[in-house]
Design an enzyme around this catalytic site. Structure first.
Site, short mmCIF file in Angstrom:
data_model
loop_
_atom_site.label_atom_id
_atom_site.label_comp_id
_atom_site.label_asym_id
_atom_site.label_seq_id
_atom_site.Cartn_x
_atom_site.Cartn_y
_atom_site.Cartn_z
N ASP A 159 98.70 53.90 22.49
CA ASP A 159 99.23 53.16 21.34
C ASP A 159 98.68 53.72 20.04
OD1 ASP A 159 100.82 51.54 22.82
OD2 ASP A 159 99.95 49.65 22.16
N LYS A 192 84.33 57.80 30.49
CA LYS A 192 83.09 57.25 29.94
C LYS A 192 82.02 57.50 31.00
CE LYS A 192 81.00 54.84 26.69
NZ LYS A 192 80.75 55.33 25.34
N ASP A 207 95.97 52.94 27.99
CA ASP A 207 96.69 51.86 27.30
C ASP A 207 96.35 51.88 25.82
OD1 ASP A 207 98.16 49.64 26.81
OD2 ASP A 207 96.98 48.25 28.02
N TYR A 252 92.86 47.23 35.80
CA TYR A 252 93.96 46.27 35.74
C TYR A 252 94.32 45.72 37.12
CZ TYR A 252 94.86 47.55 30.86
OH TYR A 252 94.75 47.75 29.50
N ASP A 265 85.14 57.10 23.49
CA ASP A 265 84.87 56.71 22.10
C ASP A 265 85.10 57.90 21.16
OD1 ASP A 265 82.77 57.71 23.60
OD2 ASP A 265 81.21 56.59 22.57
#
Ligand code: NAD
Length: 357
Positions: free
Chosen positions: A250, A190, A246, A140, A222
């Site tokens: 959620d 990852k 992020d 980000y 994943d």
């Protein structure tokens, strides 16, 4: 004596923070909480009064306090403003100015509300996991970034970057939290594809050596997404980067079925924290005495637990919320058949009553 900056913000922010203040007043008067409150402006309300969504006075007050209790920011009436003046900039500015790099997002499903989840009750009932998300670095913020023309077509790019110091500090944050919980950290990355994640994994292993009482495991993102939906109760603390956090936080929030119940914290290295519900300013129900104040009340509990070292009073708030749910009281967002539906104000009063009991 702790000093807390109270920033109700916009929309339902005023109503829900008012309920949290009732709880603080009660604990100040009856349980020696010793919390001094300072009041300030943020978001659209601050813009209307001062021309800035993050007035200098708010920033100065934050720096003189031990923690912040925030309601929510945003609303339709400020959406047309230029980007830097929008309410959300106030929040982002405060996070950046106070270097709040560690975002704690608990996902707790009270057994009384298990039917609110879209998952089967036995999968989620009693869920209690904490996602620790790195908040001020990673893709980000990484450079270079942009959209340009290359080889005659548009080309978009971002950079996933982490200094080891940035990984190390979020690692310490996660391990310290795990020490106050079930002492298990799952680091999500990852590393099979991304070099930045290889470094992430190495540094987590190094940090783990300082916490022999905490068990560290690793999971690819994943698989973590699958496991969150398949068997979420296997996790205690998950620590992950800005982008993965992020998405996963959620997903975890939705396991609980209601955003009106979930608090959050953003901490800096000194333990200073900004505590707020995960939901927004809900302009669709603002001013109607309909908002669920429990996420904000539970934000006070998180503040006592993670910044102010008053774990007993945090437990007391959590128990009181449980009692009120046990008694069958619900705001409209979490109500099922047979429950007693109450408004924002009454829910605040009920929690205070349970604190007395
Ligand atoms: P939202 O979270 O405000 O609302 C989503 C839905 O959930 C709405 O139907 C709302 O009525 C309901 N809801 C939210 N909180 C509730 C509560 N405590 N009790 C009962 N119902 C509740 O998200 P949105 O509608 O996407 O955004 C509204 C505004 O909030 C926007 O301006 C957005 O930018 C802002 N926002 C702010 C924050 C923040 O302050 N941290 C976070 C998200 C969104």
């Amino acid at each position: 004596m702790s000093k807390v900056l109270v920033l109700p913000g916009d929309g339902i922010g005023q109503e829900i923070v008012a309920q949290a203040l009732k709880v603080i007043d009660h604990l100040n008067n009856n349980d020696n909480l010793g919390m001094e409150l300072v009041h300030g402006l943020i978001g659209g309300t601050a813009y209307d009064e001062t021309g800035s969504p993050l007035p200098q006075a708010t920033l100065d007050a934050a720096k003189a306090c031990d923690s912040i209790l925030l309601g929510a920011v945003g609303g339709y009436q400020w959406e047309a403003l230029e980007r830097d003046l929008r309410p959300e900039r106030g929040l982002l500015g405060l996070r950046a100015e106070m270097d709040l790099f560690s975002n704690l997002r608990p996902a707790i499903l009270y057994p009384q509300l298990a039917s609110a989840s879209t998952l089967k009750e036995e999968i989620v009932s009693g869920l209690d996991l904490m996602i620790v998300r790195e908040l001020v670095a990673g893709i980000y913020f990484g450079q270079p970034r942009g959209i340009e023309t290359r080889d005659g077509e548009r080309y978009g790019f971002n950079s996933a970057t982490y200094y080891e110091s940035e990984i190390r500090r979020i690692g310490h944050s996660a391990f310290k939290i795990a020490q106050k919980r079930d002492k298990r950290v799952c680091s999500v990355d990852k590393a099979n594809v991304l070099e930045v994640c290889e470094l992430w994994r190495d540094v987590m292993e190094e940090v783990a050596k300082d916490y022999p009482d905490v068990e560290l495991s690793h999971m690819y993102v994943d698989n973590a997404a699958m496991q969150l939906v398949k068997a979420p109760k296997q996790f205690d603390v998950m620590v992950t980067s800005n982008l993965f956090g992020d998405v996963l936080s959620d997903c975890a929030a939705m396991l609980t079925g209601s955003i009106g119940m979930l608090p959050s914290a953003s901490l800096n290295k000194d333990g200073f924290g900004m505590y707020e519900p995960i939901h927004g300013s809900a302009p669709d129900i603002a001013g109607q005495d309909m908002a669920n104040p429990l996420a904000t009340i539970l934000s006070v509990s998180m503040m006592l637990r993670y910044s102010l070292d008053q774990v007993d009073l945090a437990d007391k708030i959590d128990r009181s919320v449980n009692t009120v749910l046990d008694q069958g009281y619900r705001t409209a967002d979490i109500a099922s058949e047979g429950d007693t539906v109450v408004g924002t104000n009454e829910m605040g009063d009920l929690v205070v009553k349970a604190l007395q009991g």
